[in-house]
Design a protein around this motif. Structure first.
Motif, PDB file in Angstrom:
ATOM      1  N   HIS A   1       3.686   6.809  -5.824  1.00  0.00           N
ATOM      2  CA  HIS A   1       3.831   5.606  -6.626  1.00  0.00           C
ATOM      3  C   HIS A   1       5.009   4.792  -6.117  1.00  0.00           C
ATOM      4  O   HIS A   1       5.969   5.297  -5.590  1.00  0.00           O
ATOM      5  CB  HIS A   1       4.033   5.977  -8.095  1.00  0.00           C
ATOM      6  N   SER A   2       4.938   3.493  -6.298  1.00  0.00           N
ATOM      7  CA  SER A   2       6.022   2.615  -5.888  1.00  0.00           C
ATOM      8  C   SER A   2       6.185   1.498  -6.894  1.00  0.00           C
ATOM      9  O   SER A   2       5.307   1.204  -7.680  1.00  0.00           O
ATOM     10  CB  SER A   2       5.762   2.034  -4.494  1.00  0.00           C
ATOM     11  N   GLY A   3       7.336   0.825  -6.876  1.00  0.00           N
ATOM     12  CA  GLY A   3       7.604  -0.272  -7.786  1.00  0.00           C
ATOM     13  C   GLY A   3       8.726  -1.106  -7.228  1.00  0.00           C
ATOM     14  O   GLY A   3       9.063  -1.004  -6.058  1.00  0.00           O
ATOM     15  N   PHE A   4       9.298  -1.923  -8.079  1.00  0.00           N
ATOM     16  CA  PHE A   4      10.403  -2.768  -7.653  1.00  0.00           C
ATOM     17  C   PHE A   4      11.699  -2.224  -8.240  1.00  0.00           C
ATOM     18  O   PHE A   4      11.958  -2.399  -9.433  1.00  0.00           O
ATOM     19  CB  PHE A   4      10.180  -4.213  -8.121  1.00  0.00           C
TER      20      PHE A   4
ATOM     21  N   ASP B   1     -10.337  -6.654  -3.366  1.00  0.00           N
ATOM     22  CA  ASP B   1      -9.038  -6.764  -2.692  1.00  0.00           C
ATOM     23  C   ASP B   1      -9.204  -6.867  -1.181  1.00  0.00           C
ATOM     24  O   ASP B   1      -8.450  -7.576  -0.497  1.00  0.00           O
ATOM     25  CB  ASP B   1      -8.164  -5.566  -3.036  1.00  0.00           C
TER      26      ASP B   1
ATOM     27  N   MET C   1       0.838  -1.200   0.000  1.00  0.00           N
ATOM     28  CA  MET C   1       0.000   0.000   0.000  1.00  0.00           C
ATOM     29  C   MET C   1       0.868   1.242   0.000  1.00  0.00           C
ATOM     30  O   MET C   1       1.936   1.271   0.591  1.00  0.00           O
ATOM     31  CB  MET C   1      -0.901   0.017   1.235  1.00  0.00           C
ATOM     32  N   LYS C   2       0.428   2.271  -0.655  1.00  0.00           N
ATOM     33  CA  LYS C   2       1.220   3.486  -0.727  1.00  0.00           C
ATOM     34  C   LYS C   2       0.678   4.538   0.222  1.00  0.00           C
ATOM     35  O   LYS C   2      -0.463   4.496   0.654  1.00  0.00           O
ATOM     36  CB  LYS C   2       1.216   4.038  -2.154  1.00  0.00           C
TER      37      LYS C   2
ATOM     38  N   VAL D   1       4.593 -11.889  -5.969  1.00  0.00           N
ATOM     39  CA  VAL D   1       4.070 -10.739  -5.232  1.00  0.00           C
ATOM     40  C   VAL D   1       2.769 -10.275  -5.875  1.00  0.00           C
ATOM     41  O   VAL D   1       2.708 -10.052  -7.089  1.00  0.00           O
ATOM     42  CB  VAL D   1       5.092  -9.584  -5.206  1.00  0.00           C
ATOM     43  N   CYS D   2       1.750 -10.122  -5.060  1.00  0.00           N
ATOM     44  CA  CYS D   2       0.447  -9.661  -5.552  1.00  0.00           C
ATOM     45  C   CYS D   2       0.185  -8.254  -5.026  1.00  0.00           C
ATOM     46  O   CYS D   2      -0.190  -8.081  -3.864  1.00  0.00           O
ATOM     47  CB  CYS D   2      -0.660 -10.612  -5.088  1.00  0.00           C
ATOM     48  N   PRO D   3       0.412  -7.219  -5.842  1.00  0.00           N
ATOM     49  CA  PRO D   3       0.213  -5.846  -5.365  1.00  0.00           C
ATOM     50  C   PRO D   3      -1.262  -5.515  -5.177  1.00  0.00           C
ATOM     51  O   PRO D   3      -2.115  -5.928  -5.958  1.00  0.00           O
ATOM     52  CB  PRO D   3       0.829  -4.989  -6.471  1.00  0.00           C
ATOM     53  N   ILE D   4      -1.530  -4.784  -4.098  1.00  0.00           N
ATOM     54  CA  ILE D   4      -2.894  -4.327  -3.809  1.00  0.00           C
ATOM     55  C   ILE D   4      -2.897  -2.804  -3.873  1.00  0.00           C
ATOM     56  O   ILE D   4      -2.136  -2.141  -3.167  1.00  0.00           O
ATOM     57  CB  ILE D   4      -3.348  -4.774  -2.404  1.00  0.00           C
ATOM     58  N   ALA D   5      -3.744  -2.243  -4.732  1.00  0.00           N
ATOM     59  CA  ALA D   5      -3.824  -0.790  -4.851  1.00  0.00           C
ATOM     60  C   ALA D   5      -4.453  -0.207  -3.593  1.00  0.00           C
ATOM     61  O   ALA D   5      -5.470  -0.710  -3.106  1.00  0.00           O
ATOM     62  CB  ALA D   5      -4.635  -0.402  -6.086  1.00  0.00           C
TER      63      ALA D   5
END
Length: 450
Positions: free
Chosen positions: A6-9, A48, A1-2, A30-34
């Motif tokens: 914005h975030s990434g790898f 989600d 969560m942010k 990895v399953c990103p959740i907005a």
């Protein structure tokens, strides 16, 4: 969560992991959740949210705004209200084994000796009352009440983090929960790569400015403790505290445990030592784009700082900006210095003061780990060699922040630039010294003539 960004790898952090044949697909798991902590529902979709409630076993809540001058209504939304919403979500997670709330060692910075305990008495109002006011009043009214609400807290960051801890104290209930309080987080020591850093927060930002010959004077007490910790030590301790929380199956009515990660009392680092260590090895990691010879002077007198900053920063910055204008380029140094001086005043409560941190819970956590786990999840601040660490940190800063190549030719070029500016710096010092001596001699002769 942010937390509103914005975030990434970042590939460099996971480079070694992705090169491993057995774990080359690790990031695909990895399953990103907005989500967004500014949103009243954390910005999580219903789909989600159902997934989180049914699947999550471990929660590490570290989303926060760390800006010291963040408007109060924003800091409250991210650091306090979102914490309450995460606790409420945690209570609905049917498989939850551990919830780690990441706070800060400076959440209770209004006192000098901070133990691993809650301090609700330091707040002017409870978290419940403050959040109730934010629901009833507009953002502007809340911001206008900043001074009254903060009380002795130096900024909105520490205040809202303290309120976040109060939320935990009041609402955690029987959740398997702990609080992790790290000190000032800086570059990695060794994992996953040594010296990795991607931001200019904390003392590394100061070193970055000095390395480029831009920052030369700062509001810092050389005898104050510089409470910095490597970020990989923080990650290791957060995971270890999650393990300990999950392993403590018996829930009691006592407050959740709190763990400090701060420099060991037997291995402290002052700001003076920090400056000396980084300057002594500065030539080894000199950047090629410096504007002047890197050096740093510290002072503690805030009323005298504007005068010193004028001669050390503003006047040279004006000369550079005029030169830029003369060649048709956009001036920039004076704007940079305005921001630097503003941030130095914001940081002064932390760079001119020391704290003592209790670490009994952290020590017990470390001792409960097996030797193998201690090696894998290392956060032993007593054994950290500061000299070796800052060699790695400056090397990492040069590569990751300054974007300078690691090649021997780039390092050699940086050292050539460093030596050139060193000679110019000493020449300028000699000229100024001779000018001052000549002025004094002339003044004495004038006095003698009368």
């Amino acid at each position: 969560m942010k937390a509103g960004s914005h975030s990434g790898f970042p590939e460099k952090v996971f480079e070694l992991l992705l090169k491993s044949k057995s774990k080359s697909d690790a990031l695909q798991r990895v399953c990103p959740i907005a989500g967004d902590c500014l949103e009243p529902d954390l910005g999580i979709s219903d789909t989600d949210r159902r997934l989180l409630k049914s699947e999550v076993q471990i929660v590490l809540h570290g989303a926060a705004t760390v800006r010291f001058n963040e408007p109060l209504h924003v800091a409250l939304a991210i650091n306090t209200r979102a914490t309450r919403l995460m606790v409420q979500l945690g209570k609905q997670m049917v498989n939850l084994e551990a919830f780690v709330h990441v706070s800060t060692a400076f959440a209770n910075c209004v006192i000098d000796h901070i133990q691993e305990q809650f301090y609700p008495e330091l707040l002017t109002n409870s978290s419940e009352k403050v959040l109730e006011m934010t629901d009833q009043l507009g953002d502007q009214l809340i911001d206008n009440m900043t001074s009254a609400l903060l009380g002795s807290f130096p900024n909105t960051y520490t205040y809202t983090k303290a309120l976040g801890e109060d939320v935990i104290l009041r609402e955690a209930g029987d959740l398997p929960l702990c609080i992790f309080r790290p000190a000032i987080i800086i570059a990695t020591s060794s994992e996953p790569v040594s010296g990795y850093i991607d931001n200019l927060y904390g003392p590394i930002g100061l070193v970055y400015g000095v390395a480029h010959g831009v920052i030369r004077i700062a509001l810092v007490d050389v005898n104050a403790q510089n409470s910095v910790v490597p970020v990989d030590y923080c990650a290791s301790m957060a995971l270890a505290s999650a393990w300990k929380t999950a392993a403590s199956a018996v829930r009691t009515s006592s407050p959740p445990p709190i763990y400090h990660l701060t420099p060991s009392e037997q291995n402290l680092l002052t700001y003076g030592a920090f400056r000396d260590k980084t300057q002594s090895i500065g030539e080894n990691y000199a950047v090629t784009k410096m504007l002047w010879y890197p050096f740093m002077h510290f002072m503690t007198t805030s009323w005298l700082f504007p005068l010193a900053a004028f001669f050390y920063h503003t006047l040279p910055g004006l000369v550079v900006d005029l030169a830029l204008c003369a060649i048709g380029r956009k001036p920039r140094l004076l704007k940079i210095y305005q921001k630097v001086h503003k941030n130095m005043l914001l940081l002064r409560p932390f760079t001119c003061r020391s704290w003592k941190f209790g670490t009994k819970n952290k020590d017990r956590l470390w001792q409960s780990m097996s030797p193998q786990d201690q090696e894998i999840y290392n956060f032993d601040m007593l054994a950290l060699d500061w000299d070796s660490y800052f060699n790695r940190a400056l090397r990492g800063m040069r590569f990751y922040l300054c974007k300078e190549p690691r090649s021997p030719s780039s390092i050699a070029e940086g050292q050539r630039v460093w030596r050139r500016f060193h000679m110019l710096h000493r020449t300028l010092q000699l000229i100024l010294l001779c000018s001052a001596a000549a002025a004094i001699w002339l003044l004495l002769n004038l006095i003698a003539a009368f």
